[in-house]
Design a protein around this motif. Sequence first.
Motif, PDB file in Angstrom:
ATOM      1  N   GLY A 259       0.812  -1.206   0.000  1.00  0.00           N
ATOM      2  CA  GLY A 259       0.000   0.000   0.000  1.00  0.00           C
ATOM      3  C   GLY A 259       0.848   1.261   0.000  1.00  0.00           C
ATOM      4  N   TRP A 260       1.956   1.221   0.724  1.00  0.00           N
ATOM      5  CA  TRP A 260       2.881   2.364   0.759  1.00  0.00           C
ATOM      6  C   TRP A 260       3.446   2.644  -0.623  1.00  0.00           C
ATOM      7  CZ3 TRP A 260       8.382   2.351   0.184  1.00  0.00           C
ATOM      8  CH2 TRP A 260       9.011   3.531   0.546  1.00  0.00           C
ATOM      9  N   VAL A 267       4.616   1.621  -7.878  1.00  0.00           N
ATOM     10  CA  VAL A 267       4.304   0.353  -8.553  1.00  0.00           C
ATOM     11  C   VAL A 267       2.833   0.336  -8.938  1.00  0.00           C
ATOM     12  CG1 VAL A 267       6.077  -0.961  -7.286  1.00  0.00           C
ATOM     13  CG2 VAL A 267       3.730  -0.839  -6.388  1.00  0.00           C
ATOM     14  N   ARG A 268       2.511  -0.510  -9.889  1.00  0.00           N
ATOM     15  CA  ARG A 268       1.122  -0.824 -10.200  1.00  0.00           C
ATOM     16  C   ARG A 268       0.765  -2.211  -9.679  1.00  0.00           C
ATOM     17  NH1 ARG A 268       0.011   1.319 -16.412  1.00  0.00           N
ATOM     18  NH2 ARG A 268       0.421   3.553 -16.009  1.00  0.00           N
ATOM     19  N   ASP A 269       1.780  -3.074  -9.602  1.00  0.00           N
ATOM     20  CA  ASP A 269       1.605  -4.428  -9.091  1.00  0.00           C
ATOM     21  C   ASP A 269       2.136  -4.475  -7.663  1.00  0.00           C
ATOM     22  OD1 ASP A 269       1.488  -7.103  -8.507  1.00  0.00           O
ATOM     23  OD2 ASP A 269       3.013  -7.715  -9.970  1.00  0.00           O
ATOM     24  N   ALA A 270       1.227  -4.462  -6.677  1.00  0.00           N
ATOM     25  CA  ALA A 270       1.637  -4.458  -5.273  1.00  0.00           C
ATOM     26  C   ALA A 270       1.612  -5.856  -4.665  1.00  0.00           C
ATOM     27  CB  ALA A 270       0.746  -3.523  -4.460  1.00  0.00           C
ATOM     28  N   SER A 271       1.683  -6.903  -5.515  1.00  0.00           N
ATOM     29  CA  SER A 271       1.858  -8.257  -4.993  1.00  0.00           C
ATOM     30  C   SER A 271       3.306  -8.405  -4.527  1.00  0.00           C
ATOM     31  CB  SER A 271       1.554  -9.282  -6.078  1.00  0.00           C
ATOM     32  OG  SER A 271       2.532  -9.208  -7.110  1.00  0.00           O
ATOM     33  N   TRP A 272       3.579  -9.495  -3.805  1.00  0.00           N
ATOM     34  CA  TRP A 272       4.966  -9.687  -3.351  1.00  0.00           C
ATOM     35  C   TRP A 272       5.940  -9.821  -4.506  1.00  0.00           C
ATOM     36  CZ3 TRP A 272       6.959  -8.135   0.866  1.00  0.00           C
ATOM     37  CH2 TRP A 272       6.167  -8.014   2.007  1.00  0.00           C
ATOM     38  N   PRO A 273       5.604 -10.542  -5.582  1.00  0.00           N
ATOM     39  CA  PRO A 273       6.524 -10.522  -6.726  1.00  0.00           C
ATOM     40  C   PRO A 273       6.770  -9.113  -7.251  1.00  0.00           C
ATOM     41  CG  PRO A 273       4.991 -12.357  -6.935  1.00  0.00           C
ATOM     42  CD  PRO A 273       4.516 -11.532  -5.767  1.00  0.00           C
ATOM     43  N   GLY A 274       5.718  -8.279  -7.272  1.00  0.00           N
ATOM     44  CA  GLY A 274       5.886  -6.903  -7.728  1.00  0.00           C
ATOM     45  C   GLY A 274       6.754  -6.087  -6.790  1.00  0.00           C
ATOM     46  N   ILE A 275       6.584  -6.287  -5.483  1.00  0.00           N
ATOM     47  CA  ILE A 275       7.392  -5.576  -4.497  1.00  0.00           C
ATOM     48  C   ILE A 275       8.858  -5.965  -4.619  1.00  0.00           C
ATOM     49  CG2 ILE A 275       7.838  -5.333  -2.012  1.00  0.00           C
ATOM     50  CD1 ILE A 275       4.791  -5.676  -1.617  1.00  0.00           C
ATOM     51  N   LYS A 276       9.115  -7.270  -4.787  1.00  0.00           N
ATOM     52  CA  LYS A 276      10.507  -7.727  -4.906  1.00  0.00           C
ATOM     53  C   LYS A 276      11.152  -7.187  -6.174  1.00  0.00           C
ATOM     54  CE  LYS A 276       9.872 -11.885  -2.114  1.00  0.00           C
ATOM     55  NZ  LYS A 276       9.846 -13.381  -2.090  1.00  0.00           N
ATOM     56  N   ALA A 277      10.371  -7.111  -7.253  1.00  0.00           N
ATOM     57  CA  ALA A 277      10.902  -6.548  -8.493  1.00  0.00           C
ATOM     58  C   ALA A 277      11.266  -5.074  -8.307  1.00  0.00           C
ATOM     59  CB  ALA A 277       9.876  -6.725  -9.619  1.00  0.00           C
ATOM     60  N   ARG A 285      16.545   1.940  -1.279  1.00  0.00           N
ATOM     61  CA  ARG A 285      15.348   2.341  -0.533  1.00  0.00           C
ATOM     62  C   ARG A 285      14.810   1.211   0.359  1.00  0.00           C
ATOM     63  NH1 ARG A 285      11.052   5.524  -4.088  1.00  0.00           N
ATOM     64  NH2 ARG A 285      10.420   6.090  -1.971  1.00  0.00           N
ATOM     65  N   LEU A 286      15.649   0.199   0.618  1.00  0.00           N
ATOM     66  CA  LEU A 286      15.220  -0.947   1.415  1.00  0.00           C
ATOM     67  C   LEU A 286      14.700  -0.516   2.783  1.00  0.00           C
ATOM     68  CD1 LEU A 286      14.972  -3.954   2.109  1.00  0.00           C
ATOM     69  CD2 LEU A 286      17.391  -3.890   2.783  1.00  0.00           C
ATOM     70  N   ASN A 287      15.473   0.239   3.529  1.00  0.00           N
ATOM     71  CA  ASN A 287      15.045   0.632   4.881  1.00  0.00           C
ATOM     72  C   ASN A 287      13.778   1.471   4.844  1.00  0.00           C
ATOM     73  OD1 ASN A 287      16.996  -0.732   6.305  1.00  0.00           O
ATOM     74  ND2 ASN A 287      18.431   1.000   6.335  1.00  0.00           N
ATOM     75  N   GLU A 288      13.674   2.337   3.866  1.00  0.00           N
ATOM     76  CA  GLU A 288      12.474   3.157   3.723  1.00  0.00           C
ATOM     77  C   GLU A 288      11.247   2.269   3.555  1.00  0.00           C
ATOM     78  OE1 GLU A 288      10.955   6.892   0.923  1.00  0.00           O
ATOM     79  OE2 GLU A 288      12.883   5.915   0.529  1.00  0.00           O
ATOM     80  N   LEU A 289      11.401   1.230   2.741  1.00  0.00           N
ATOM     81  CA  LEU A 289      10.306   0.281   2.538  1.00  0.00           C
ATOM     82  C   LEU A 289       9.975  -0.448   3.834  1.00  0.00           C
ATOM     83  CD1 LEU A 289       8.516  -1.373   0.399  1.00  0.00           C
ATOM     84  CD2 LEU A 289      10.369  -3.052   0.529  1.00  0.00           C
ATOM     85  N   LEU A 290      10.980  -1.004   4.499  1.00  0.00           N
ATOM     86  CA  LEU A 290      10.748  -1.770   5.721  1.00  0.00           C
ATOM     87  C   LEU A 290      10.138  -0.901   6.812  1.00  0.00           C
ATOM     88  CD1 LEU A 290      14.098  -3.794   5.869  1.00  0.00           C
ATOM     89  CD2 LEU A 290      11.868  -4.627   5.122  1.00  0.00           C
ATOM     90  N   TRP A 291      10.633   0.295   6.973  1.00  0.00           N
ATOM     91  CA  TRP A 291      10.187   1.165   8.062  1.00  0.00           C
ATOM     92  C   TRP A 291       8.787   1.719   7.829  1.00  0.00           C
ATOM     93  CZ3 TRP A 291      15.436   4.253   8.431  1.00  0.00           C
ATOM     94  CH2 TRP A 291      16.414   3.408   8.986  1.00  0.00           C
ATOM     95  N   SER A 292       8.265   1.589   6.595  1.00  0.00           N
ATOM     96  CA  SER A 292       6.889   2.034   6.354  1.00  0.00           C
ATOM     97  C   SER A 292       5.887   1.197   7.146  1.00  0.00           C
ATOM     98  CB  SER A 292       6.565   1.975   4.854  1.00  0.00           C
ATOM     99  OG  SER A 292       6.483   0.630   4.396  1.00  0.00           O
TER     100      SER A 292
END
Length: 397
Positions: A259-260, A267-277, A285-292
């Motif tokens: 959602g973040w 992204v348009r694809d917020a599935s886990w495969p989309g997030i990993k891509a 931006r890893l920490n930014e993603l995790l800390w969200s």
Amino acid sequence: MVHHTMSTKSASASSASSKISSMRRMTRLVAIVGMLAGCASAPPPVEAPSAPVAAAPPAATAEPSVAGAPIVQGKSRWWPVRWSDLPGFEDDVLYEAWNAWLRSCERPPAAFAALCPQVRQLSIAAPSEQRDWMRRNLQPYRIEPLQGPADGLLTAYYEPMLDASRQPTARHTVPLYRPPATLASRKPWYTRQEIDTLPEPREQLRGREIAWLADPLDALVLQIQGSGRLRVAEGDGSQRVVRLSFAGSNDQPYRSVGGWLLQQGAVRDASWPGIKAWLRDNPQRLNELLWSNPRVVFFREEPLPDAELGPRGAQGVPLTAGRSIAVDKDSIPYGTPVWLASTGPTVQLQRLVLAQDTGSAIVGAVRADWFAGAGPEAGELAGRLKQPLRLWALWPR
């Protein structure tokens, strides 16, 4: 088991059956969403639905198929219907669901306790006998919200299977923790970002490490699902598989990392495969993603004597892949057999399931998180499943 739905919260009956058969083969080797062993505390008491309350049907839905007043149960209204109104009821492979029902009878809700001896006797009966028994002893009710559309949402969760090291290494640098001793004295406890950056929480977690993972996103997925399996490399070079079960959280709110990303238009694809891509393209931006997501889950380690069994759900019984769902317990009591129907791009389901778990993201009358099993195939399904849902409660006559 407290978990969050795996679909970030971004095919025919035969294809669903083949998927579940594949999952069951996987679970024999090791055991969406689910996403998404058991809770440290005992499950809350189960109450039977309240006495029938007269209410007018919602304007957007048809009249019930049989006479009788609806039952108001928490956030839901249950309309009595005919068995013929349940799509696919004649075609389900009931023995798979019967195994989950036997688990529920280990800790049955009061309304079903008297039926459990018969449920056990019918465990080796023919499907036609099981169906006839259900028709005689249970009344199906279509579940609808008190307000709003009748269709709800189906997602899935699963048990990740991850490689881990008992000791930190150059590759395994991401710890998974037992609850800190100070967890109860500070509510809410430190956020994910504070745990990563402040000396106080790091000191309070020192010595509480269970194992180390190589990928911080795997650790986040494990926390979102609420439980998982580790293939642990021990200090002596041996390897074994253990289960990590939910043992507490920092009481911070759950925020979907998918959602973040959607809110930012990343992204348009917020599935886990989309997030990993996305993360492969934006590693800085890893920490930014995790800390969200400020919520952190703590675990306890348990042996895995039977790879067939899933983790214990909120009802206090082991989950069954493909036949257990997490629900909003204010609308569907734990231990209730439920007919589930969902058609969408990921899977088509028409089957008997048991309400045996809950999750903080599972809120509403027609809302279910389907336990998909363990391992990568279950994770792939759970990461993408997000489609319309209809539910029917099967309640003693």
